[in-house]
Write an enzyme that holds these catalytic residues in place. Structure first.
Site, mmCIF file in Angstrom:
data_model
loop_
_atom_site.group_PDB
_atom_site.id
_atom_site.type_symbol
_atom_site.label_atom_id
_atom_site.label_comp_id
_atom_site.label_asym_id
_atom_site.label_seq_id
_atom_site.Cartn_x
_atom_site.Cartn_y
_atom_site.Cartn_z
ATOM 1 N N GLU A 91 -2.039 -7.280 -0.127
ATOM 2 C CA GLU A 91 -2.149 -6.814 -1.503
ATOM 3 C C GLU A 91 -3.499 -7.094 -2.171
ATOM 4 O O GLU A 91 -3.555 -7.648 -3.259
ATOM 5 C CB GLU A 91 -1.021 -7.420 -2.358
ATOM 6 N N VAL A 92 -4.567 -6.706 -1.535
ATOM 7 C CA VAL A 92 -5.876 -6.775 -2.194
ATOM 8 C C VAL A 92 -6.073 -5.434 -2.901
ATOM 9 O O VAL A 92 -6.092 -4.396 -2.244
ATOM 10 C CB VAL A 92 -6.999 -6.988 -1.165
#
Lengths: 683, 683
Positions: free
Chosen positions: A317-318
């Site tokens: 989840e960047v």
């Protein structure tokens, strides 16, 4: 308790309580690979003794001590501490070798347990198998006609998957060591073998670093583990046959690092600890050498602190916002021909991998770290699903499944239970590819979890996941699972898990001790909203008190499940003899409960939000009772009347106080009224 | 729960639950000396802070940490650890001095607590007073309309007696450190200040001696405390404002010493650890110098380990048999003109006193040590009664009362509550003499106590004794005590005491989880037999499992007390509006419960003995219901019918499974039938 209800409970219990069970496999969880019942039973009394061959293994000694303590807890027999004898004992234990320190992935956990009226033998290749077999033995103890007994049985057992984990997120809400130890005890009880310690997040950095002390000093609100505590916990886990895999989530989910070390970030700072939930912009700067110098030192320190062969670097989840808005990073990407954020993250991972390997570890990460060029000794943890896991296995990567095992989503045990790492896309793997699927992990993300209610979010549902990962793939009968889960839940509770015992005090806080029976009648048929819904219904921060009814209420209502099943049987003409009476008795209780509860509902802010749930339940029950009356008389309720009742169902289908009334489906079926908006209980 | 019952519970609870209480003194225990309610209330929210002037006092810091933890436990508000601030805080704490280490008898424990809507101030001469005041503050927290609040109040408080103790006998049954700490927490909550650690008995020697290691090696079955554990526990107690007074019972009650050191005894040996309960012959040899040389070294070692100024040497219940049958000892007595065993014990005590004083301690002992020639710095602990205590005070000795506070005798809280150290003979003392009465101690002798059920034997009843010793002599309203005891019991349970939470698992062990509701309905109106009756009804040893219904059942049945009181009111024409309905509803529940329970009663050896109790209760309730019907119809039951029912009462009056049916008096009064043999519930 009304008679009908009680009789129903009695009938059910005759199937499940050890004292009444017909066969030992009625109370074993996870189900062993082979169970053969014998004749007779072994008596457990104050003369109980235990012997062991492997007297040189300290772990076996402490296991025997705990075993005797648990035996005392289960039976009330006051055993004094005893040395492992080497002569003939009631339970004779043989381990061929002590097993590895640190414990290795795939270490032999098999055991054979033979119980007869004259004694019991537990044999295993390593101490690890002995640990597993001791839990099986404890599960077999039941009260008999003249004392506690273990039925004669022969069990050959080994796990299906070598990686059976529980992730606990201690970053979003800090979870003290004492609570973790309690959960390790329960993990060991159901033969789980990996504690995945999710140690850093935007909301908190939880480990003492001596090299970079501002990590915990500025990133934890004072809530972190000292290195001594960590070492102790790892030893505690090892004693129970559990590996400890640390996770430091990188390069996203890392705001808390930047409070003390803003130079690591891709933005400008300054930073403060994140208090909200969600996915945030701050990410490590993958373009600076200084980032890797920092990580080299940091991972070097942590690699010594955490002895396990695997080191989890997160990677999920960047969102890329900081990278995209930083011209220097954009220039770097162009220069290195990194076409997008994914490439940049792969670049970061490649350099990170070098560091992790340098410090003697295998890298583990979430799906996003997967990149064909990575070496094959990494482990991919899939939160995206069996498809992603199977794809990794086809590429030659080892993996574990977590999709389907997110226990923070408040799904019923049955929903997790049917998820198999080797079903879906996994079912089509070759044997070699399937061999790369190591198992799975239940994930306890902690947005809505406190030290007070974490046990009730983890247990007993995680025991169903533990069975999925230990037992044969064909062990999949849902009814059997629920019967054994009930027994296992009680057993874990008696051994110290607080998933049952925390319920009453939390209700008491809301309504006072004397109001608990009425509030419990309501709460027993409620469940928190499902999936990610809760965070959409209200604003939360990490400091929002978790003291409301939704925080006390169990993720899965046993009564609602039983009620809905009884209605199903009734409507399908397959009712058990007491179903109709039980259904009536339950609904009478719910209808009457509102009158008892209402006078209490103005007393405090914690109670106020309960009022509409109580009215809704009473109104539903009233409609349900009229429908049942009509059904039993063979009469029909008018369409007009049904139409008039519909708003009751429409209202009850709406979450209130982030809670759902879980008997709505049953009453809805009974009345033949479907709410306008579905309850979305399974989203 | 039937409606009537529930309504009765609701009405009652409106008097007692913090959320509904009218005045702060409705939920304080022990009752402070002066409480003046103010206007408004202080909000407790995540912004709560605490300040202190005495930042140099480590004890104050750890007290503040625990205070915040308890605040979180009570409210569910997630407070992060915080340093004591020195600027303006929500709760501002001032201690003029840190208090003594070790804590002294009679140290100032007073405090003043002022709460207004803008903040709270806690002021005390020493940290000890702060500890007491913090507990008061925590008791005041309740849920309000918009959040947790503390009502505005000004409290001036100090203890009536300086010695408010709890004795725990860890010798007859070993009690682990963890369990002791839990009980120290509860003691601190109700402002008790002495933990009397009864460390040696015929059945076990529980302390590690480095000089005489055979004491613990041969005298404890491996169940003893290391010196490190003891030092830790003393620090733990000191942190909570509790002194630790060790007792080594001499010259009797000492079989366990002689297993390793038979030469200390007055008989021949060899000895083994005593397994039975009672008073036994072995006694130390008071005639040999070697005895005193041993004791000099031993007490020297223990005097260093236990820093308190007092050292308890027991001295009770020497039966003299070994002395009388030993010609050498008889010759010694003749030579020294010691006319009887009492003289011989006085001789022993005089020499023992010299040793105790040499090592810097004041001696403490049970009544029997009292001898006019002893110096006035000793303390006499009276198990014989106020008369004995008053006599000692008149002779100039300090004393404490334990007679009347033996909580192992399973008496109701009210019976302990009315015992005042300065009533009876104590009421006639001069002020100077009365000033020598230092207080009292609840005594938890452990013949029938295990780590599992000890909390339920100590709490909540001991809180009533704590109030007797702390609060003003004129605080003696029994109804008020019971209302506040209920609140206090819940409060202690939420803070970690297991007196409530151990109940269900113990019932579950007996009957299985699904049988618990029915078994609980029965067990809720039972109590263990009183006084020393249990040991007369059956043979027990220290290894007899304490896993039966009598071990799970509470010492005092709240429901029975409430039921009997309701019947009393009804029969006296003073019934509350719901009394008749409640009485009926209770009796219907008991009558019906037997049918629910009976099918379960054959399942295991632990359940079998429950059957006659369940039938007796149902039969009683059936008679009670017919009597109530008659009373309500204004009709009379025939003398014949009453005569026919009498055997029901005769049977129910007999203890079964060492248990008494505590609603017998109420039903008996209702029916006008008196059992032939009284129930002897108060012996």
């Amino acid at each position: 308790m009304p008679m009908h209800r009680l009789l129903a409970a009695l009938l059910l219990s005759m199937l499940v309580h050890p004292a009444f069970a017909q066969s030992p496999d009625h109370f074993l969880m996870p189900m062993p690979q082979q169970v053969a019942s014998g004749d007779g039973e072994l008596t457990i009394d104050p003369a109980f003794t235990i012997s062991a061959n492997a007297s040189s293994d300290a772990r076996l000694h402490s296991a025997a001590e705990r075993f005797l303590e648990n035996l005392t807890t289960q039976t009330g027999i006051l055993l004094t501490p005893q040395a492992l004898v080497t002569e003939k004992a009631v339970l004779s234990v043989t381990a061929d070798s002590p097993g590895d320190t640190p414990q290795k992935l795939g270490e032999d956990e098999s055991y054979t347990l033979t119980v007869s009226s004259s004694g019991a033998e537990l044999k295993a290749p390593t101490t690890l198998g002995v640990l597993r077999g001791m839990e099986t033995f404890l599960q077999l103890i039941k009260p008999g006609a003249n004392g506690f007994v273990v039925p004669a049985v022969t069990i050959h057992d080994h796990p299906r998957f070598p990686w059976r984990g529980l992730l606990i997120d201690v970053s979003r809400h800090f979870i003290p060591i004492k609570v973790l130890k309690r959960n390790l005890d329960s993990m060991a009880a159901v033969k789980m073998n990996v504690f995945h310690w999710h140690l850093s997040e935007d909301q908190g950095f939880r480990v003492e670093s001596k090299i970079f002390p501002k990590l915990q000093q500025m990133g934890s609100d004072g809530q972190f583990y000292t290195q001594q505590q960590i070492t102790d916990l790892i030893a505690y886990a090892h004693d129970r046959g559990i590996r400890v895999v640390p996770e430091f989530d990188l390069p996203g989910h890392s705001t808390s690092w930047f409070v003390g070390y803003p130079q690591l970030s891709s933005g400008d700072g300054p930073y403060s600890i994140e208090r909200k939930w969600g996915i945030f912009d701050p990410a490590m700067d993958p373009t600076k050498d200084s980032t890797y110098e920092f990580l080299d030192k940091f991972i070097g320190e942590m690699a010594k602190l955490f002895p396990d062969a695997y080191f989890h670097v997160g990677g999920d989840e960047v969102n890329g916002n900081q990278w995209n808005s930083n011209p220097r990073i954009q220039a770097f990407m162009k220069m290195h021909q990194l076409k997008d954020d994914h490439d940049l993250q792969a670049y970061f991972n490649t350099r990170l991998l070098t560091i992790v390997k340098k410090h003697g570890k295998h890298m583990e990460g979430w799906d996003e770290v997967l990149h064909p060029e990575l070496p094959k000794d990494i482990i991919v943890q899939s939160w995206r699903g069996q498809k992603s896991l199977a794809a990794a296995a086809r590429q030659g990567f080892k993996g574990i499944l977590s999709s389907g095992y997110y226990i923070d989503l408040m799904q019923p045990a049955s929903q997790h239970y049917v998820v198999d790492p080797l079903s879906g896309d996994g079912a089509n793997l070759t044997a070699e590819e399937a061999g790369r699927v190591m198992g799975g992990e239940a994930c306890m993300w902690s947005e809505f979890v406190s030290p007070e209610n974490i046990d009730s979010r983890v247990w007993p549902r995680t025991a169903a996941i533990a069975e999925r990962l230990w037992s044969s793939q064909d062990v999949k009968d849902i009814d059997s699972m629920y019967r054994r889960l009930a027994t296992t839940s009680d057993w874990l509770g008696r051994r110290g898990a607080t998933h049952q015992s925390s319920y009453r005090p939390m209700l008491e806080r809301i309504i006072g001790a004397d109001g608990v029976p009425a509030l419990k009648t309501l709460a027993d048929v409620l469940e928190p909203v499902k999936g990610y819904r809760r965070g959409q219904l209200r604003k939360f921060t990490s400091q929002t008190p978790l003291n409301r009814l939704v925080d006390a209420t169990r993720p899965e209502s046993d009564i609602a499940r039983e009620f809905n099943a009884a209605v199903d049987r009734l409507m399908e003409g397959k009712a058990h003899p007491d179903d109709a009476a039980s259904i009536r008795s339950w609904m009478e209780k719910w209808r009457n409960n509102n009158a008892a509860l209402q006078p209490r509902l103005g007393g405090s802010f914690l109670i106020t939000e309960v009022a509409p749930l109580s009215s809704d339940l009473a109104a539903l029950a009233a409609v349900g009772l009229q429908s049942l009356d009509a059904k039993e008389k063979g009469s029909t309720l008018s369409a007009d009347w049904l139409q008039q009742q519909k708003p009751v169902f429409d209202s009850a289908a709406q979450p209130k106080g982030e809670l759902l009334i879980m008997v709505l489906p049953g009453i809805s079926k009974l009345a033949g009224i479907t709410p306008a908006v579905p309850q979305r209980s399974q989203e």
